[in-house]
Motif scaffolding. Structure first.
Motif, PDB file in Angstrom:
ATOM      1  N   TYR A 148      14.412  55.825 -16.068  1.00  0.00           N
ATOM      2  CA  TYR A 148      13.651  55.564 -14.840  1.00  0.00           C
ATOM      3  C   TYR A 148      12.756  54.321 -14.968  1.00  0.00           C
ATOM      4  CZ  TYR A 148      14.991  60.434 -14.111  1.00  0.00           C
ATOM      5  OH  TYR A 148      15.712  61.607 -13.985  1.00  0.00           O
ATOM      6  N   TYR A 149      12.959  53.567 -16.062  1.00  0.00           N
ATOM      7  CA  TYR A 149      12.064  52.443 -16.364  1.00  0.00           C
ATOM      8  C   TYR A 149      11.971  51.437 -15.212  1.00  0.00           C
ATOM      9  CZ  TYR A 149      10.190  48.277 -18.681  1.00  0.00           C
ATOM     10  OH  TYR A 149       9.446  47.166 -18.995  1.00  0.00           O
ATOM     11  N   THR A 150      13.118  50.990 -14.721  1.00  0.00           N
ATOM     12  CA  THR A 150      13.104  49.972 -13.656  1.00  0.00           C
ATOM     13  C   THR A 150      12.518  50.511 -12.357  1.00  0.00           C
ATOM     14  OG1 THR A 150      15.410  50.554 -13.130  1.00  0.00           O
ATOM     15  CG2 THR A 150      15.041  48.655 -14.591  1.00  0.00           C
ATOM     16  N   THR A 151      12.618  51.820 -12.173  1.00  0.00           N
ATOM     17  CA  THR A 151      12.038  52.429 -10.973  1.00  0.00           C
ATOM     18  C   THR A 151      10.526  52.570 -11.101  1.00  0.00           C
ATOM     19  OG1 THR A 151      14.064  53.725 -10.699  1.00  0.00           O
ATOM     20  CG2 THR A 151      12.136  54.424  -9.427  1.00  0.00           C
ATOM     21  N   ILE A 152      10.074  52.941 -12.302  1.00  0.00           N
ATOM     22  CA  ILE A 152       8.633  53.129 -12.534  1.00  0.00           C
ATOM     23  C   ILE A 152       7.908  51.786 -12.562  1.00  0.00           C
ATOM     24  CG2 ILE A 152       6.904  53.974 -14.169  1.00  0.00           C
ATOM     25  CD1 ILE A 152       8.971  56.032 -15.116  1.00  0.00           C
ATOM     26  N   VAL A 153       8.379  50.894 -13.439  1.00  0.00           N
ATOM     27  CA  VAL A 153       7.712  49.594 -13.610  1.00  0.00           C
ATOM     28  C   VAL A 153       8.450  48.550 -12.766  1.00  0.00           C
ATOM     29  CG1 VAL A 153       6.740  47.995 -15.308  1.00  0.00           C
ATOM     30  CG2 VAL A 153       7.214  50.339 -15.970  1.00  0.00           C
ATOM     31  N   HIS A 154       8.286  48.653 -11.459  1.00  0.00           N
ATOM     32  CA  HIS A 154       8.956  47.729 -10.538  1.00  0.00           C
ATOM     33  C   HIS A 154       8.110  46.466 -10.345  1.00  0.00           C
ATOM     34  CE1 HIS A 154       6.130  49.277  -7.520  1.00  0.00           C
ATOM     35  NE2 HIS A 154       6.456  50.478  -7.961  1.00  0.00           N
ATOM     36  N   PRO A 155       8.685  45.389  -9.803  1.00  0.00           N
ATOM     37  CA  PRO A 155       7.959  44.111  -9.670  1.00  0.00           C
ATOM     38  C   PRO A 155       6.630  44.207  -8.934  1.00  0.00           C
ATOM     39  CG  PRO A 155      10.289  43.795  -9.243  1.00  0.00           C
ATOM     40  CD  PRO A 155      10.090  45.265  -9.385  1.00  0.00           C
ATOM     41  N   GLN A 156       6.566  45.032  -7.881  1.00  0.00           N
ATOM     42  CA  GLN A 156       5.315  45.162  -7.128  1.00  0.00           C
ATOM     43  C   GLN A 156       4.215  45.773  -8.004  1.00  0.00           C
ATOM     44  OE1 GLN A 156       8.281  46.221  -6.046  1.00  0.00           O
ATOM     45  NE2 GLN A 156       8.702  44.949  -4.234  1.00  0.00           N
ATOM     46  N   LEU A 157       4.593  46.778  -8.812  1.00  0.00           N
ATOM     47  CA  LEU A 157       3.608  47.400  -9.711  1.00  0.00           C
ATOM     48  C   LEU A 157       3.148  46.401 -10.772  1.00  0.00           C
ATOM     49  CD1 LEU A 157       2.073  49.948 -10.635  1.00  0.00           C
ATOM     50  CD2 LEU A 157       4.020  50.457 -12.124  1.00  0.00           C
ATOM     51  N   CYS A 158       4.085  45.629 -11.303  1.00  0.00           N
ATOM     52  CA  CYS A 158       3.733  44.615 -12.311  1.00  0.00           C
ATOM     53  C   CYS A 158       2.709  43.623 -11.757  1.00  0.00           C
ATOM     54  CB  CYS A 158       4.985  43.852 -12.763  1.00  0.00           C
ATOM     55  SG  CYS A 158       6.151  44.842 -13.713  1.00  0.00           S
ATOM     56  N   ALA A 159       2.981  43.139 -10.548  1.00  0.00           N
ATOM     57  CA  ALA A 159       2.069  42.187  -9.919  1.00  0.00           C
ATOM     58  C   ALA A 159       0.697  42.817  -9.678  1.00  0.00           C
ATOM     59  CB  ALA A 159       2.660  41.684  -8.608  1.00  0.00           C
ATOM     60  N   SER A 160       0.696  44.081  -9.248  1.00  0.00           N
ATOM     61  CA  SER A 160      -0.571  44.787  -8.982  1.00  0.00           C
ATOM     62  C   SER A 160      -1.378  44.990 -10.259  1.00  0.00           C
ATOM     63  CB  SER A 160      -0.293  46.148  -8.331  1.00  0.00           C
ATOM     64  OG  SER A 160       0.352  45.993  -7.096  1.00  0.00           O
ATOM     65  N   LEU A 161      -0.698  45.426 -11.331  1.00  0.00           N
ATOM     66  CA  LEU A 161      -1.393  45.665 -12.600  1.00  0.00           C
ATOM     67  C   LEU A 161      -1.939  44.367 -13.189  1.00  0.00           C
ATOM     68  CD1 LEU A 161       1.010  48.278 -14.260  1.00  0.00           C
ATOM     69  CD2 LEU A 161      -1.257  48.712 -13.283  1.00  0.00           C
TER      70      LEU A 161
END
Length: 312
Positions: free
Chosen positions: A131-144
């Protein structure tokens, strides 16, 4: 009141290692070399992460952010330190000291949060691979990444604004290598209990909590890795995390020593070397650790260099 304004008019004497001239000359060469290597190493990581499509993953997105923070963090300290070490007049303007205080505090705080974010990324990669790509998606990366940068900015504005309001009563000798909150608090001639409590609270938020989250992440990672039956798979899983864990131990170990001791404690040279370590040495270790222990980065760099050689 006139005495408290004298620091803003005259600036500070940044003593550094001026009481040990021979050591200062040696350190000048070492710091200059480390600074140049730091720039080259971290810029290389940013370039290969951007140019190689294989490295367009959350791990290398966060690693690029870390390299960017390290470049800015070291640049906020090293050039001024080198200039001061290379001249007899150790004077630093009040404005320059305040600017350095805000920038270095903000970037150091951002790095603390960013390292915790990278630990979460490693947790998701090892413990939830399907589920890695679903959990750590681009939008979450940008937000973090945005949270890491903004939190550093906010804490810098709060901490440094409270620090520069302290009356320094004409004391101009800053017995340190750069303008840092704990050191400036020592110069105040009023009760600094509130500032020390605020500094302690900020240290807990940006040091103790992230370290705790990182340790919890690695506890889950260790448990997941130990369940892997094949030695090769276990070795690969540990390899993806060991680089980050090594950086975490080095960075947090030194900065916690500096910020979680009483502001008025007397350990001048010890404090200088500790600050030197997490502002100059650790940012250089990041690209070295990640490139020497990471086949993907080494391969991308090799491809980039070979490609440029053939194209020329």
């Amino acid at each position: 009141m006139e005495e408290s304004n004298s620091s803003s008019e005259k600036g500070f004497l940044l003593l550094g290692f001026s009481d040990q001239p021979q050591l200062e000359r040696i350190l000048f060469v070492i710091i200059l070399l480390f600074y140049i290597l730091n720039l080259l190493g971290n810029i290389a990581i940013i370039l290969v992460s951007f140019l190689d499509p294989k490295l367009h993953t959350p791990m290398y997105f966060f690693l690029s952010n870390l390299s960017c923070v390290d470049i800015c963090f070291t640049t906020s300290v090293a050039p001024q330190l080198l200039v001061t070490m290379n001249k007899k007049d150790k004077n630093m303007s009040y404005g320059g000291c305040v600017a350095q205080l805000y920038v270095a505090t903000g970037l150091g705080s951002s790095e603390c949060i960013l390292l915790a974010v990278m630990a979460y990324d490693r947790y998701a990669a090892v413990c939830r691979p399907l589920y890695y790509t679903t959990i750590v998606h681009p939008q979450l990366c940008a937000s973090l990444a945005s949270i890491a940068w903004l939190s550093g900015l906010i804490t810098s504005l709060i901490q440094c604004s409270l620090t520069v309001r302290l009356p320094l009563c004409g004391h101009r000798k800053l017995d340190h290598i750069f303008c840092e909150v704990p050191v400036l608090i020592k110069l105040a001639c009023v009760d600094t209990t509130f500032n020390e409590v605020e500094l302690f609270v900020a240290s807990v938020i940006f040091l103790i909590i992230p370290v705790s989250l990182i340790l919890v992440s690695y506890a889950f990672i260790t448990r997941a890795v130990l369940k892997i039956k094949s030695t090769a798979g276990r070795s690969k899983a540990f390899g993806t995390c060991s680089s980050h864990l090594l950086v975490v131990i080095i960075f947090y170990g030194t900065i916690i020593f500096m910020y979680l001791q009483p502001a008025k404690s007397s350990s001048k040279n010890q404090g200088k070397f500790v600050s030197l370590f997490y502002t100059i040495v650790t940012p250089l270790l990041n690209p070295i650790i990640y490139t020497l222990r990471n086949k993907d980065v080494k391969g991308a760099m090799r491809t980039l260099v070979m490609g440029n050689a053939f194209s020329s």
